[in-house]
Scaffold this motif. Structure first.
Motif, PDB file in Angstrom:
ATOM      1  N   ASP A  67       0.818  -1.737   0.133  1.00  0.00           N
ATOM      2  CA  ASP A  67      -0.101   0.001  -0.280  1.00  0.00           C
ATOM      3  C   ASP A  67       0.588   1.042   0.112  1.00  0.00           C
ATOM      4  OD1 ASP A  67      -2.258   1.896  -0.185  1.00  0.00           O
ATOM      5  OD2 ASP A  67      -2.847   1.193   2.226  1.00  0.00           O
ATOM      6  N   VAL A  68       1.055   1.525  -1.307  1.00  0.00           N
ATOM      7  CA  VAL A  68       1.590   3.158  -1.096  1.00  0.00           C
ATOM      8  C   VAL A  68       0.929   4.860  -1.071  1.00  0.00           C
ATOM      9  CG1 VAL A  68       3.249   1.970  -2.829  1.00  0.00           C
ATOM     10  CG2 VAL A  68       1.512   3.307  -3.656  1.00  0.00           C
ATOM     11  N   ALA A  69      -0.255   4.051  -0.816  1.00  0.00           N
ATOM     12  CA  ALA A  69      -1.037   5.792  -0.309  1.00  0.00           C
ATOM     13  C   ALA A  69      -0.177   6.416   0.676  1.00  0.00           C
ATOM     14  CB  ALA A  69      -2.273   5.584   0.768  1.00  0.00           C
ATOM     15  N   GLY A  70      -0.283   7.632   0.558  1.00  0.00           N
ATOM     16  CA  GLY A  70       0.561   8.614   1.673  1.00  0.00           C
ATOM     17  C   GLY A  70       1.997   8.126   1.289  1.00  0.00           C
ATOM     18  N   SER A  71       2.467   7.373   0.320  1.00  0.00           N
ATOM     19  CA  SER A  71       4.284   7.266   0.760  1.00  0.00           C
ATOM     20  C   SER A  71       5.469   7.767  -0.238  1.00  0.00           C
ATOM     21  CB  SER A  71       4.588   5.819   0.428  1.00  0.00           C
ATOM     22  OG  SER A  71       3.822   4.643   1.234  1.00  0.00           O
ATOM     23  N   GLY A  79      14.372   3.902 -16.579  1.00  0.00           N
ATOM     24  CA  GLY A  79      13.565   4.924 -18.561  1.00  0.00           C
ATOM     25  C   GLY A  79      12.406   5.993 -18.927  1.00  0.00           C
ATOM     26  N   ALA A  80      11.441   5.860 -19.638  1.00  0.00           N
ATOM     27  CA  ALA A  80      10.732   6.897 -19.800  1.00  0.00           C
ATOM     28  C   ALA A  80       9.970   7.516 -18.855  1.00  0.00           C
ATOM     29  CB  ALA A  80       9.777   6.519 -21.012  1.00  0.00           C
ATOM     30  N   ALA A  81      10.048   6.651 -17.520  1.00  0.00           N
ATOM     31  CA  ALA A  81       9.146   6.909 -16.765  1.00  0.00           C
ATOM     32  C   ALA A  81       7.639   6.507 -16.286  1.00  0.00           C
ATOM     33  CB  ALA A  81       9.340   8.356 -16.082  1.00  0.00           C
ATOM     34  N   GLN A  82       7.539   5.372 -17.348  1.00  0.00           N
ATOM     35  CA  GLN A  82       5.550   4.823 -17.121  1.00  0.00           C
ATOM     36  C   GLN A  82       5.360   4.182 -15.693  1.00  0.00           C
ATOM     37  OE1 GLN A  82       8.357   4.071 -19.515  1.00  0.00           O
ATOM     38  NE2 GLN A  82       8.205   3.388 -21.327  1.00  0.00           N
ATOM     39  N   CYS A  83       6.120   3.375 -15.193  1.00  0.00           N
ATOM     40  CA  CYS A  83       5.684   2.840 -13.748  1.00  0.00           C
ATOM     41  C   CYS A  83       5.568   3.845 -13.133  1.00  0.00           C
ATOM     42  CB  CYS A  83       5.996   1.765 -13.070  1.00  0.00           C
ATOM     43  SG  CYS A  83       6.867   0.879 -14.774  1.00  0.00           S
ATOM     44  N   SER A  84       6.777   4.960 -13.009  1.00  0.00           N
ATOM     45  CA  SER A  84       5.816   6.409 -11.716  1.00  0.00           C
ATOM     46  C   SER A  84       5.193   6.836 -12.425  1.00  0.00           C
ATOM     47  CB  SER A  84       7.595   6.936 -12.274  1.00  0.00           C
ATOM     48  OG  SER A  84       8.881   6.409 -11.110  1.00  0.00           O
ATOM     49  N   ARG A  85       4.657   7.540 -13.780  1.00  0.00           N
ATOM     50  CA  ARG A  85       3.316   8.040 -13.830  1.00  0.00           C
ATOM     51  C   ARG A  85       2.034   7.232 -14.073  1.00  0.00           C
ATOM     52  NH1 ARG A  85       5.033   8.251 -18.502  1.00  0.00           N
ATOM     53  NH2 ARG A  85       6.907  10.306 -17.946  1.00  0.00           N
ATOM     54  N   TRP A  86       2.768   5.947 -13.572  1.00  0.00           N
ATOM     55  CA  TRP A  86       1.302   5.494 -13.362  1.00  0.00           C
ATOM     56  C   TRP A  86       1.479   5.441 -12.056  1.00  0.00           C
ATOM     57  CZ3 TRP A  86       0.541   1.063  -9.559  1.00  0.00           C
ATOM     58  CH2 TRP A  86      -0.798   0.681  -9.757  1.00  0.00           C
ATOM     59  N   LEU A  87       2.201   5.893 -11.037  1.00  0.00           N
ATOM     60  CA  LEU A  87       1.591   5.917 -10.008  1.00  0.00           C
ATOM     61  C   LEU A  87       1.172   7.164  -9.486  1.00  0.00           C
ATOM     62  CD1 LEU A  87       5.011   4.114  -8.715  1.00  0.00           C
ATOM     63  CD2 LEU A  87       2.984   3.069  -7.571  1.00  0.00           C
ATOM     64  N   ALA A  88       2.096   8.022  -9.760  1.00  0.00           N
ATOM     65  CA  ALA A  88       1.646   9.800  -9.501  1.00  0.00           C
ATOM     66  C   ALA A  88       0.158  10.261 -10.262  1.00  0.00           C
ATOM     67  CB  ALA A  88       2.344  11.147 -10.831  1.00  0.00           C
ATOM     68  N   GLY A  89      -0.385   9.249 -11.862  1.00  0.00           N
ATOM     69  CA  GLY A  89      -1.477   9.501 -12.050  1.00  0.00           C
ATOM     70  C   GLY A  89      -2.612   8.864 -10.199  1.00  0.00           C
ATOM     71  N   ARG A  90      -1.907   8.020 -10.045  1.00  0.00           N
ATOM     72  CA  ARG A  90      -2.717   7.802  -8.692  1.00  0.00           C
ATOM     73  C   ARG A  90      -2.614   8.519  -7.415  1.00  0.00           C
ATOM     74  NH1 ARG A  90      -3.082   4.894 -12.787  1.00  0.00           N
ATOM     75  NH2 ARG A  90      -4.635   2.972 -12.898  1.00  0.00           N
ATOM     76  N   GLY A  91      -2.419   9.499  -7.807  1.00  0.00           N
ATOM     77  CA  GLY A  91      -1.717  10.606  -6.509  1.00  0.00           C
ATOM     78  C   GLY A  91      -0.905  10.135  -5.162  1.00  0.00           C
ATOM     79  N   VAL A  92       0.339   8.890  -6.210  1.00  0.00           N
ATOM     80  CA  VAL A  92       1.579   8.651  -5.621  1.00  0.00           C
ATOM     81  C   VAL A  92       2.578   9.861  -5.168  1.00  0.00           C
ATOM     82  CG1 VAL A  92       3.519   7.116  -5.614  1.00  0.00           C
ATOM     83  CG2 VAL A  92       0.725   6.235  -5.424  1.00  0.00           C
ATOM     84  N   GLN A  93       2.871  10.229  -4.559  1.00  0.00           N
ATOM     85  CA  GLN A  93       3.917  10.864  -4.240  1.00  0.00           C
ATOM     86  C   GLN A  93       5.572  10.120  -4.609  1.00  0.00           C
ATOM     87  OE1 GLN A  93       4.979  12.787  -0.444  1.00  0.00           O
ATOM     88  NE2 GLN A  93       6.692  13.884  -1.804  1.00  0.00           N
ATOM     89  N   ASP A 136      10.026   5.959   1.213  1.00  0.00           N
ATOM     90  CA  ASP A 136       9.414   3.950   1.879  1.00  0.00           C
ATOM     91  C   ASP A 136       9.350   3.461   1.309  1.00  0.00           C
ATOM     92  OD1 ASP A 136       8.080   5.915   4.131  1.00  0.00           O
ATOM     93  OD2 ASP A 136       7.413   7.303   2.457  1.00  0.00           O
ATOM     94  N   VAL A 137       9.412   3.348  -0.342  1.00  0.00           N
ATOM     95  CA  VAL A 137       9.354   2.644  -1.351  1.00  0.00           C
ATOM     96  C   VAL A 137      10.045   2.969  -2.715  1.00  0.00           C
ATOM     97  CG1 VAL A 137       8.204   1.479  -2.730  1.00  0.00           C
ATOM     98  CG2 VAL A 137       6.452   1.808  -0.739  1.00  0.00           C
ATOM     99  N   ALA A 138      11.481   2.038  -2.676  1.00  0.00           N
ATOM    100  CA  ALA A 138      12.022   2.341  -4.246  1.00  0.00           C
ATOM    101  C   ALA A 138      12.165   0.791  -5.437  1.00  0.00           C
ATOM    102  CB  ALA A 138      13.316   2.354  -3.651  1.00  0.00           C
ATOM    103  N   PHE A 139      11.570   0.718  -5.892  1.00  0.00           N
ATOM    104  CA  PHE A 139      11.979  -0.521  -6.808  1.00  0.00           C
ATOM    105  C   PHE A 139      12.427  -0.263  -8.737  1.00  0.00           C
ATOM    106  CE2 PHE A 139       8.121   2.278  -8.386  1.00  0.00           C
ATOM    107  CZ  PHE A 139       8.673   2.557 -10.227  1.00  0.00           C
TER     108      PHE A 139
END
Length: 272
Positions: A67-71, A79-93, A136-139
């Motif tokens: 659960d990355v809410a608030g993390s 790369g082109a940050a596709q995974c981070s963009r998915w997280l950012a679109g869900r309000g993840v910092q 809090d999380v790295a990947f």
């Protein structure tokens, strides 16, 4: 001033190469090949989707980050940050890093097309420009680790920037694959080299310069690197090839995926 054209490949194979000479090859290769890579794989990865591997396992289904809410979340080798963009679109910092500025620049077009702005930082995964205990999380999904001769430094840096209890999750080519040719056809089903041969696959220019290097590590090597960085292994996930998934990516294919694992995902955490 235009950047010089990259030196053409003169020879390639599983070679003994000087780790220091190969250390910076990843940055130059990904800079030069960012557009070609995204032209080939961009549709599969999506501009704002979190795909862990060629098997198509998605974070939305696997939940490997927890659960990355608030993390605060860090992507390494984005790369082109596709995974981070998915997280950012869900309000993840989230912050995305990559050594190749060409890949990060390519991601700007995805920001425009999706309307999701993704913070990015050009950085070597072995020397991250963040204070201790920042995240809090790295990947990383196939980033950084295969392309450096000293992957233990990546794990140490991930552990350093994580808070106590923080999670570090990374996906790599399943080590057993290195005994087999990188071929999606039946030729890729016969082992042709020792699993314990740790020579990297390298491409050299006529000058002898290392243009590209990808490193093989056994399961035991990965475990030793992670434990040596002070991390605890929670799980090793080996995604199965899903029914109806017909995509071919390099040596990954439905034929091979039915018989051989293609990806290993390590879920780890910092004690405390």
């Amino acid at each position: 001033m235009r950047a010089p054209e990259p030196e053409p490949t003169d020879s390639a194979g599983y070679l003994d190469v000087d780790p220091q000479a190969a250390s910076g090859s990843g940055r130059a290769w990904w800079d030069a090949n960012a557009t070609e890579y995204l032209d080939e794989h961009g549709a599969f990865l999506g501009p704002a989707d979190f795909v862990w591997c060629p098997e198509g396992l998605r974070e939305a289904d696997a939940g490997l980050l927890g659960d990355v809410a608030g993390s605060r979340v860090l992507e390494i080798g984005a790369g082109a940050a596709q995974c981070s963009r998915w997280l950012a679109g869900r309000g993840v910092q989230v912050v995305a890093t990559d050594v190749a500025e060409g890949m990060l620049r390519a991601g700007l077009a995805y920001d425009e097309s999706t309307g999701v702005r993704t913070p990015v930082v050009a950085a070597d995964a072995r020397a991250l420009p963040f204070p201790d205990a920042t995240f809090d999380v790295a990947f990383t999904a196939y980033g950084a680790i295969p392309f450096v001769p000293d992957a233990e430094r990546v794990h140490r840096e991930a552990a350093r920037v994580l808070r106590p209890g923080g999670r570090w999750v990374f996906a790599v080519t399943h080590p057993v694959r290195w005994a087999f040719p990188d071929d999606p056809s039946e030729r890729g089903l016969t082992a042709t080299r020792p699993y314990f041969d740790r020579r990297p696959y390298a491409e050299l220019g006529a000058s002898g310069a290392v243009l590209y290097a990808e490193y093989h590590r056994t399961i035991g090597d990965h475990v030793a690197d992670v434990v040596g960085a002070g991390l605890v292994i929670d799980a090793i996930v080996e995604p199965e090839w899903p029914e109806g998934h017909d995509a071919v990516w390099g040596g990954w294919s439905p034929l091979r995926g039915a018989l051989l694992p293609g990806t290993a995902i390590f879920v780890t955490h910092v004690p405390g």
